[in-house]
Design a protein around this motif. Sequence first.
Motif, PDB file in Angstrom:
ATOM      1  N   PHE A  90      -8.340   7.495  -6.306  1.00 37.37           N
ATOM      2  CA  PHE A  90      -9.434   7.001  -5.480  1.00 37.37           C
ATOM      3  C   PHE A  90     -10.679   6.919  -6.354  1.00 37.37           C
ATOM      4  O   PHE A  90     -11.318   7.942  -6.666  1.00 37.37           O
ATOM      5  N   LYS A  91     -10.992   5.698  -6.766  1.00 33.40           N
ATOM      6  CA  LYS A  91     -11.988   5.485  -7.818  1.00 33.40           C
ATOM      7  C   LYS A  91     -13.393   5.899  -7.413  1.00 33.40           C
ATOM      8  O   LYS A  91     -14.180   6.337  -8.260  1.00 33.40           O
ATOM      9  N   SER A  92     -13.757   5.757  -6.131  1.00 30.45           N
ATOM     10  CA  SER A  92     -15.135   6.038  -5.720  1.00 30.45           C
ATOM     11  C   SER A  92     -15.521   7.487  -6.002  1.00 30.45           C
ATOM     12  O   SER A  92     -16.668   7.785  -6.336  1.00 30.45           O
ATOM     13  N   LEU A  93     -14.545   8.404  -5.870  1.00 34.75           N
ATOM     14  CA  LEU A  93     -14.808   9.826  -6.120  1.00 34.75           C
ATOM     15  C   LEU A  93     -14.122  10.324  -7.391  1.00 34.75           C
ATOM     16  O   LEU A  93     -14.260  11.494  -7.738  1.00 34.75           O
ATOM     17  N   ASN A  94     -13.385   9.439  -8.061  1.00 36.98           N
ATOM     18  CA  ASN A  94     -12.598   9.811  -9.229  1.00 36.98           C
ATOM     19  C   ASN A  94     -11.672  10.989  -8.914  1.00 36.98           C
ATOM     20  O   ASN A  94     -11.604  11.980  -9.632  1.00 36.98           O
ATOM     21  N   VAL A  95     -10.963  10.851  -7.799  1.00 36.29           N
ATOM     22  CA  VAL A  95     -10.044  11.880  -7.333  1.00 36.29           C
ATOM     23  C   VAL A  95      -8.617  11.358  -7.417  1.00 36.29           C
ATOM     24  O   VAL A  95      -8.327  10.218  -7.040  1.00 36.29           O
ATOM     25  N   TRP A  96      -7.726  12.215  -7.927  1.00 34.36           N
ATOM     26  CA  TRP A  96      -6.296  11.899  -7.990  1.00 34.36           C
ATOM     27  C   TRP A  96      -5.565  12.710  -6.918  1.00 34.36           C
ATOM     28  O   TRP A  96      -5.825  13.906  -6.753  1.00 34.36           O
ATOM     29  N   CYS A  97      -4.653  12.037  -6.206  1.00 39.04           N
ATOM     30  CA  CYS A  97      -3.858  12.710  -5.184  1.00 39.04           C
ATOM     31  C   CYS A  97      -2.384  12.332  -5.326  1.00 39.04           C
ATOM     32  O   CYS A  97      -2.058  11.216  -5.766  1.00 39.04           O
ATOM     33  N   ARG A  98      -1.539  13.299  -4.950  1.00 40.41           N
ATOM     34  CA  ARG A  98      -0.122  12.973  -4.800  1.00 40.41           C
ATOM     35  C   ARG A  98       0.117  12.676  -3.321  1.00 40.41           C
ATOM     36  O   ARG A  98      -0.177  13.517  -2.453  1.00 40.41           O
ATOM     37  N   ALA A  99       0.633  11.492  -3.047  1.00 38.68           N
ATOM     38  CA  ALA A  99       0.893  11.070  -1.663  1.00 38.68           C
ATOM     39  C   ALA A  99       2.384  11.223  -1.381  1.00 38.68           C
ATOM     40  O   ALA A  99       3.215  10.588  -2.034  1.00 38.68           O
ATOM     41  N   SER A 100       2.697  12.104  -0.412  1.00 38.62           N
ATOM     42  CA  SER A 100       4.086  12.320  -0.009  1.00 38.62           C
ATOM     43  C   SER A 100       4.281  11.695   1.372  1.00 38.62           C
ATOM     44  O   SER A 100       3.613  12.111   2.343  1.00 38.62           O
ATOM     45  N   ASN A 101       5.122  10.689   1.466  1.00 43.39           N
ATOM     46  CA  ASN A 101       5.323   9.939   2.709  1.00 43.39           C
ATOM     47  C   ASN A 101       6.655  10.337   3.348  1.00 43.39           C
ATOM     48  O   ASN A 101       7.704  10.271   2.703  1.00 43.39           O
ATOM     49  N   VAL A 102       6.596  10.727   4.607  1.00 42.78           N
ATOM     50  CA  VAL A 102       7.801  11.141   5.340  1.00 42.78           C
ATOM     51  C   VAL A 102       7.827  10.405   6.676  1.00 42.78           C
ATOM     52  O   VAL A 102       6.836  10.422   7.432  1.00 42.78           O
ATOM     53  N   ALA A 103       8.949   9.721   6.954  1.00 40.42           N
ATOM     54  CA  ALA A 103       9.090   8.991   8.222  1.00 40.42           C
ATOM     55  C   ALA A 103       9.163   9.977   9.377  1.00 40.42           C
ATOM     56  O   ALA A 103       9.905  10.962   9.330  1.00 40.42           O
ATOM     57  N   VAL A 104       8.376   9.700  10.439  1.00 37.16           N
ATOM     58  CA  VAL A 104       8.422  10.520  11.655  1.00 37.16           C
ATOM     59  C   VAL A 104       9.433   9.936  12.639  1.00 37.16           C
ATOM     60  O   VAL A 104      10.241  10.638  13.231  1.00 37.16           O
ATOM     61  N   ASP A 105       9.399   8.620  12.806  1.00 38.35           N
ATOM     62  CA  ASP A 105      10.384   7.878  13.593  1.00 38.35           C
ATOM     63  C   ASP A 105      10.427   6.471  13.051  1.00 38.35           C
ATOM     64  O   ASP A 105       9.906   6.194  11.958  1.00 38.35           O
ATOM     65  N   ASP A 106      10.993   5.534  13.807  1.00 36.26           N
ATOM     66  CA  ASP A 106      11.125   4.161  13.318  1.00 36.26           C
ATOM     67  C   ASP A 106       9.791   3.462  13.170  1.00 36.26           C
ATOM     68  O   ASP A 106       9.678   2.479  12.436  1.00 36.26           O
ATOM     69  N   SER A 107       8.773   3.959  13.858  1.00 35.50           N
ATOM     70  CA  SER A 107       7.480   3.259  13.856  1.00 35.50           C
ATOM     71  C   SER A 107       6.373   4.031  13.129  1.00 35.50           C
ATOM     72  O   SER A 107       5.309   3.466  12.886  1.00 35.50           O
ATOM     73  N   HIS A 108       6.579   5.296  12.817  1.00 35.27           N
ATOM     74  CA  HIS A 108       5.513   6.110  12.232  1.00 35.27           C
ATOM     75  C   HIS A 108       5.982   6.825  10.947  1.00 35.27           C
ATOM     76  O   HIS A 108       7.160   7.132  10.810  1.00 35.27           O
TER      77      HIS A 108
END
Length: 506
Positions: A90-108
């Motif tokens: 995220f360039k505005s704050l010069n912050v690095w994050c690890r994004a972990s994505n997990v499906a909740v259901d078919d839509s979320h």
Amino acid sequence: MESGMTDIKKIFHSFGINDLLNASTSGLVLFKKDRSQEKDVVRYICTVDNESARRLTGQKSLTGLSWQQMVGEGAEVGDPLLCPDIELHFKSLNVWCRASNVAVDDSHFMCTLTDITPRKKTEERESNVLSILTDAEDSMRFGSWMWDLESDTNEWSSGLYSLLGYSPEQVTEIRASYDLYLSHVHTDDAEILRHAVEDSIRNQRSFNAEYRIKTISGQEKYVMSRGQFRVGEGAKPAMSIGSVFDLTSIRNIQNELEKKVDELNRSNFDLEQFAYVASHDLQEPLRKIVSFGERLEKRSQGALDEEMGLYLDRILNATRRMQDMINNLLEFSRVARSKEGFVATDLNTIISGTLSDLEIAIQNKDAVIAIDALPTRVEVIPTQMSQLFNNLLSNSLKFTQEERKPEITIKSDRLSKSDQLNYGLPAQGDYVRITFSDNGIGFENNDSSRIFTLFQRLRGRSEFEGAGIGLAVCKKVVENHSGIIMASGKSGQGAIFTIILPLTQS
């Protein structure tokens, strides 16, 4: 069991879902599939976020933003569910994050953002250090190694591969090892390195070794290895680490310099021999010229007119000056060729002998000479030291002012270690400083570099006699004693000669 469930329900009801989300130090963002888009396009919109997510992304609110808007335009992350664990910047704050994505259901799906900025900064610093090291290895021609002695695995820097002649493409095809390196060491020098390394490991100490290597193309190089043993502690294994430096260009320069020095020494020896022999050969004819000239002068008294008598007088004067110059050259040649015979000597004895030799000149000038106590034990060549003192005192007695009584002061002191360093002398060893100062005619300081040059005269022969060799002899004597001689002065106010000598000859 029923009681436990009741407590949990009370907690949920008392705090609320937003309070629980905001209590998390990780960013939590819930995305919902946007069904209003075309069937072939997958688009996710944020429906829930927490304070940590807003803090990490620099957004006041993420609600309503698409996945692509959150990660930023230009970030190629594709379908978030196909990239379940990615790193975002995220360039505005010069912050690095690890994004972990997990499906909740078919839509979320839930995106959890974890701050990894410290780790990324550490990686960036390590990358910069590695880049600096690589540049340094390229420019200074060296390479490094790390050898895990327990697993017998080696890691080499790119500089070490390059030193051995491997291309970047070849590096991926070979396995670094101690045996591979030894295969590049010149067969005549392999034992030098092997002994140094084995001794280092056995006695757990550092080592230095100079030897030759051969690159994969057969080029021979002179190198030096500097290594050290690192003791294993806990989970860390025992290691041998170090660097290999390419000394080829330095060694080539040294070889060339040694050749030049040998040639210069031979040339100087030949010149000294020539000066000595030539001076000897010139002595006899000059003696004959003076001898017959003086006989002619005696027998022709009254027979020659004034002009012819003047010519004869000039011939004799020029011949006598030539004799003096040759004698001085012989003296200089003897000093230049003689560098042996150092003995522990009392300099007070030397200066007393010099004063005795110059007694008549001192009386004629009515000179006042003040002398401090000189060192009683200095390793010198006595005859040369006598020449040095004689020439310096004679110089002060010669260049006096008629209206001023000559005053000559001789002082001595031991140099401090800081003084030795200021003079460019090694810190080890002891040195004495002796100064000869007078109140004579002096000279300008910009002439101090010329004053010790052979045949160099600052005053005309009509003013002061001399061949301009005395101070050159002084310089040669001091150089023979591994010392320094300097001169300073002021026109009309006198001169100071400073001599620095080691107390012992190493």
